[in-house]
Design an enzyme around this catalytic site. Structure first.
Site, PDB file in Angstrom:
ATOM      1  N   CYS A   2       0.807  -1.221   0.000  1.00 27.82           N
ATOM      2  CA  CYS A   2       0.000   0.000   0.000  1.00 27.82           C
ATOM      3  C   CYS A   2       0.841   1.272   0.000  1.00 27.82           C
ATOM      4  O   CYS A   2       1.849   1.354   0.694  1.00 27.82           O
ATOM      5  CB  CYS A   2      -0.875   0.034   1.239  1.00 27.82           C
ATOM      6  N   ARG A  27       6.263  -1.473  -5.621  1.00 26.78           N
ATOM      7  CA  ARG A  27       6.156  -2.181  -4.346  1.00 26.78           C
ATOM      8  C   ARG A  27       5.072  -3.244  -4.347  1.00 26.78           C
ATOM      9  O   ARG A  27       4.982  -4.031  -3.418  1.00 26.78           O
ATOM     10  CB  ARG A  27       5.835  -1.194  -3.240  1.00 26.78           C
ATOM     11  N   TRP A  74      -2.935  -2.969  -1.392  1.00 30.00           N
ATOM     12  CA  TRP A  74      -2.606  -4.395  -1.431  1.00 30.00           C
ATOM     13  C   TRP A  74      -3.580  -5.036  -0.444  1.00 30.00           C
ATOM     14  O   TRP A  74      -3.512  -4.793   0.756  1.00 30.00           O
ATOM     15  CB  TRP A  74      -1.160  -4.609  -1.003  1.00 30.00           C
ATOM     16  N   ASN A  99      -3.029   2.802   5.061  1.00 28.59           N
ATOM     17  CA  ASN A  99      -2.112   1.650   5.011  1.00 28.59           C
ATOM     18  C   ASN A  99      -2.116   1.022   6.392  1.00 28.59           C
ATOM     19  O   ASN A  99      -2.099   1.737   7.382  1.00 28.59           O
ATOM     20  CB  ASN A  99      -0.666   2.094   4.733  1.00 28.59           C
ATOM     21  N   GLY A 100      -2.072  -0.299   6.451  1.00 28.48           N
ATOM     22  CA  GLY A 100      -2.009  -0.959   7.754  1.00 28.48           C
ATOM     23  C   GLY A 100      -3.244  -1.802   8.004  1.00 28.48           C
ATOM     24  O   GLY A 100      -4.045  -2.046   7.086  1.00 28.48           O
ATOM     25  N   GLU A 478      17.154 -20.026  -0.440  1.00 32.82           N
ATOM     26  CA  GLU A 478      16.902 -18.824  -1.245  1.00 32.82           C
ATOM     27  C   GLU A 478      16.582 -19.204  -2.701  1.00 32.82           C
ATOM     28  O   GLU A 478      15.708 -18.605  -3.327  1.00 32.82           O
ATOM     29  CB  GLU A 478      18.122 -17.894  -1.145  1.00 32.82           C
ATOM     30  N   LYS A 482      13.142 -18.200  -4.587  1.00 32.95           N
ATOM     31  CA  LYS A 482      13.101 -17.460  -5.865  1.00 32.95           C
ATOM     32  C   LYS A 482      12.203 -18.183  -6.861  1.00 32.95           C
ATOM     33  O   LYS A 482      11.389 -17.572  -7.532  1.00 32.95           O
ATOM     34  CB  LYS A 482      14.508 -17.317  -6.479  1.00 32.95           C
ATOM     35  N   GLU A 485       8.489 -17.838  -5.840  1.00 32.61           N
ATOM     36  CA  GLU A 485       7.972 -16.474  -5.946  1.00 32.61           C
ATOM     37  C   GLU A 485       7.606 -16.100  -7.367  1.00 32.61           C
ATOM     38  O   GLU A 485       6.570 -15.491  -7.595  1.00 32.61           O
ATOM     39  CB  GLU A 485       9.042 -15.461  -5.490  1.00 32.61           C
ATOM     40  N   HIS A 501      15.397 -38.310   5.810  1.00 32.96           N
ATOM     41  CA  HIS A 501      14.438 -38.223   6.909  1.00 32.96           C
ATOM     42  C   HIS A 501      13.075 -37.737   6.439  1.00 32.96           C
ATOM     43  O   HIS A 501      12.297 -37.235   7.240  1.00 32.96           O
ATOM     44  CB  HIS A 501      14.987 -37.307   8.009  1.00 32.96           C
ATOM     45  N   LYS A 600       6.627  -5.749  -2.811  1.00 36.55           N
ATOM     46  CA  LYS A 600       8.058  -5.506  -2.632  1.00 36.55           C
ATOM     47  C   LYS A 600       8.374  -5.154  -1.186  1.00 36.55           C
ATOM     48  O   LYS A 600       9.352  -5.615  -0.620  1.00 36.55           O
ATOM     49  CB  LYS A 600       8.474  -4.360  -3.557  1.00 36.55           C
TER      50      LYS A 600
HETATM   51  C1  G6P Z   1       8.902  -9.029   0.722  1.00 33.74           C
HETATM   52  C2  G6P Z   1       9.700  -9.071  -0.576  1.00 33.74           C
HETATM   53  C3  G6P Z   1      10.933  -9.953  -0.381  1.00 33.74           C
HETATM   54  C4  G6P Z   1      11.755  -9.452   0.783  1.00 33.74           C
HETATM   55  C5  G6P Z   1      10.913  -9.357   2.065  1.00 33.74           C
HETATM   56  C6  G6P Z   1      11.658  -8.631   3.172  1.00 33.74           C
HETATM   57  O1  G6P Z   1       8.347 -10.278   0.985  1.00 33.74           O
HETATM   58  O2  G6P Z   1       8.903  -9.578  -1.626  1.00 33.74           O
HETATM   59  O3  G6P Z   1      11.721  -9.915  -1.562  1.00 33.74           O
HETATM   60  O4  G6P Z   1      12.825 -10.318   1.002  1.00 33.74           O
HETATM   61  O5  G6P Z   1       9.733  -8.612   1.814  1.00 33.74           O
HETATM   62  O6  G6P Z   1      11.850  -7.296   2.774  1.00 33.74           O
HETATM   63  P1  G6P Z   1      12.990  -6.359   3.318  1.00 33.74           P
HETATM   64  O7  G6P Z   1      12.757  -5.038   2.620  1.00 33.74           O
HETATM   65  O8  G6P Z   1      12.781  -6.255   4.804  1.00 33.74           O
HETATM   66  O9  G6P Z   1      14.294  -6.956   2.979  1.00 33.74           O
END
Ligand code: G6P
Length: 605
Positions: A2, A27, A74, A99-100, A478, A482, A485, A501, A600
């Site tokens: 947002c 974002r 959002w 927002n929030g 990670e 990726k 996502e 396991h 984002k």
């Molecule tokens: C969101 C983004 C991720 C990011 C995470 C933490 O989920 O999509 O890519 O790793 O937030 O964000 P930050 O800005 O705290 O690294």
């Protein structure tokens, strides 16, 4: 996530509001809208499409006004429909953007219904609109100050009322909000980026602040009710849109920017000194006996990687916690721990809340590893290390992650040296390794064509397993994140020793198993784990250091990485996993830079 933009001016402000939304677009959001004040009440346009479509609607309908508020939403409460898009109205008199999340919205809604208010959206925001309306007696600033006392949860709001056509009122608690000062006009935004250029200075509102913007100036009242002055800081002119250049997506561009971003993040010093983290860092570092890392998402995985470095190089006990868990867990605070928060944006609600929670438990030594110098996180922590990744637009984090790793490695070596575990010779070696990293990364990026060939096969799969061991287990995590996502393929990562396991039951010829295979002390163990997969018919896709001598054979596909890169190897090994996810997503035709349902910067819980 947002975004809020608001303004009072003497010119048509709609284009400025929409431009602000455009800058916040990256974002992530699922609807947007803008409202202006007219003598008959607020008027709005809203869209469940992109900001460009909102702009078109506004232009076509000659939608104009001198005072207004705008929003990218959002969805949290209520689906992403036009009806739930902000600005939200109360009785055609008042409009609000929010927002929030308001936690007591159900109780408030019942109380307001009893007063005759009708609810037409599924949002929690509508209760704030009606609440302020119910308290309005000719002064919006007072009504908002009264209303926020009844709100539980997190909010940043912007409000306008038809009877005060040259006033915007804002308030914040838990979600960021800034006031922008222009000449003869004033602004409100959830991020200075949105209003940079129109506003020359910004004021960061503090928790509980309520502000009133008029053409004449700005008033701010703190939580207690008294008016306060807050420092105004100069805001740098907006750098303009980031050009894609020869790349198809921002994510691809950002992957390829990593050598440069890492080069910019490595300080130009010849030794690792605590002062890299702040003027009083030496004193702080001498007094600590452990580290507590708090972060979310990809930043959390940077923290998990750092634990290996901090414990092996600096010999300091390190815990890593997911911020949203830590903030609600009963933990045993250690006042001698250094709390390290890791965040690209510095605005992630859970990480900020976890940081404040740690501080409230008496842990006063805090350090942020962050990519945004002006963020809340950097302002809240005692020490910081700024990564210089530059703006990251793709929702899936890439260059922010590798630059965080660089910062965390420097922290480990600095602490190791201070604690007498790193000799001058080792220090020089680590520095050499760091300085050579951009060139080594270029070698890895050159593997893109081979990775594209693998991606075509992955695009037809619905599941994937990622394996790593030790320092490379978080890299496998990670890599799986990726892939999930951006390609929407279900992926899980395991430390390879855990395979037998449980996850081995999933392995068939339909299950690609991506293996991170550095030439480190665990290589022989990893090779045995690979055999376990092969014996069940699983197809292995191995990123193997050149000196491992692992070669392709039936069911084992190998891409050769450069020779083993010692302790910094995770930074090299994550890059092909980013590329694999990226090209798999491209082959599946997903919206790579704005994957569905994700944002984002997650500024709500
Ligand atoms: C969101 C983004 C991720 C990011 C995470 C933490 O989920 O999509 O890519 O790793 O937030 O964000 P930050 O800005 O705290 O690294």
């Amino acid at each position: 996530m947002c975004g809020i933009v608001g303004a009072v001016a003497q010119r048509n402000i709609v284009p400025v509001l929409i431009e602000g939304l455009r800058r916040l677009e990256y974002r992530g959001y699922d609807s947007c809208g803008v409202a202006v004040v007219t003598s008959e009440g607020p008027a709005r346009v809203r869209s469940v499409s992109r900001v460009a479509e909102l702009d078109e609607q506004a232009r076509e309908s000659h939608f104009e006004g001198v005072t207004g508020i705008a929003h990218t939403r959002w969805a949290t409460h209520g689906a992403p429909t036009v009806n739930n898009a902000h600005p939200i109205f109360s009785r055609n008199a008042l409009a609000i953007v929010h927002n929030g999340i308001i936690e007591n919205y159900e109780a408030l809604r019942e109380a307001l219904r009893a007063k005759g208010y009708e609810f037409v959206s599924q949002t929690d925001t509508e209760v704030i609109a009606h609440l302020i309306h119910s308290l309005y007696k000719g002064d919006l600033f007072s009504a908002v100050r009264e209303a926020v006392q009844q709100l539980a949860g997190a909010y940043a709001i912007g409000v306008v009322h038809k009877d005060q056509p040259h006033t915007v009122v804002g308030a914040r608690a838990g979600s960021p909000l800034v006031v922008g000062l222009g000449s003869g006009e004033n602004f409100l935004a959830s991020d200075a980026l949105a209003i940079a250029g129109s506003a020359s200075h910004v004021v960061y509102l503090e928790e509980g602040d309520v502000c009133e913007l008029t053409l004449e100036g700005v008033r701010i009242a703190e939580r207690g009710g008294s008016e306060v002055q807050r420092e105004a800081r100069e805001v740098l002119a907006y750098g303009g849109t980031v050009e894609l250049g020869p790349y198809r997506h921002y994510m691809q561009k950002e992957i390829f920017e990593q050598p440069g971003a890492i080069g910019n993040t490595i300080p130009a010093t010849d030794t690792f000194e605590p002062e890299l983290f702040g003027a009083n860092a030496r004193e702080v570092f001498k007094g600590i006996d452990s580290i507590l890392i708090l972060a979310c998402g990809t930043s959390y995985y940077a923290g998990v990687t750092a634990k290996y470095w901090l414990e092996s190089v600096a010999k300091i006990r390190t815990e890593v916690e997911i911020a949203s868990e830590y903030r609600y867990r009963e933990s045993v605070p250690n006042p001698r721990a250094l709390v390290v928060t890791i965040s690209q944006s510095g605005e992630t609600a859970d990480t900020l809340a976890a940081l404040k929670h740690a501080q409230s438990l008496g842990m006063e030594h805090t350090l942020a590893v962050c990519n945004v110098a002006t963020s809340h996180m950097v302002r809240l922590t005692e020490l910081n290390f700024l990564t210089h990744a530059g703006r990251e637009i793709g929702v899936a984090s890439t260059k922010a992650f590798t630059t965080q790793l660089v910062g965390l490695f420097i922290l480990a070596v600095t602490l190791g040296k201070l604690r007498g575990h790193v000799s001058a010779e080792q220090e020089a070696q680590y520095l050499k390794l760091l300085r050579h990293l951009p060139a080594a990364l270029n070698g890895v990026l050159a593997l893109e064509p081979q990775i594209i060939a693998w991606a075509d096969e992955f695009a037809r799969k619905e599941n994937a397993l990622f394996l790593g061991r030790g320092l490379h287990y978080p890299i496998a995590l990670e890599g799986a994140l990726k892939l999930k996502e951006i390609s929407y393929i279900h992926a899980e990562a395991y430390p390879a020793g855990e395979l037998k396991h449980g996850p081995l039951a999933l392995v068939t010829e339909a299950m690609p198993v991506v293996t991170v295979a550095p030439n480190d002390a665990l290589l022989e163990k990893l090779k045995s784990n690979m055999q376990e997969v092969r014996a069940r018919g699983g197809e292995l896709y191995v990123f193997a250091d050149a000196d491992t001598h692992i070669t392709s054979e039936d069911g084992i596909h190998v891409i050769r990485m450069p020779e083993h890169y010692g302790l910094l190897s995770p930074i090299l090994h994550v890059v092909p996993l980013q590329l694999l996810a990226y090209h798999t997503a491209c082959a599946r035709g997903t919206d790579v830079d704005k994957p569905r349902n994700l944002a984002k910067s997650v500024t709500v819980e």
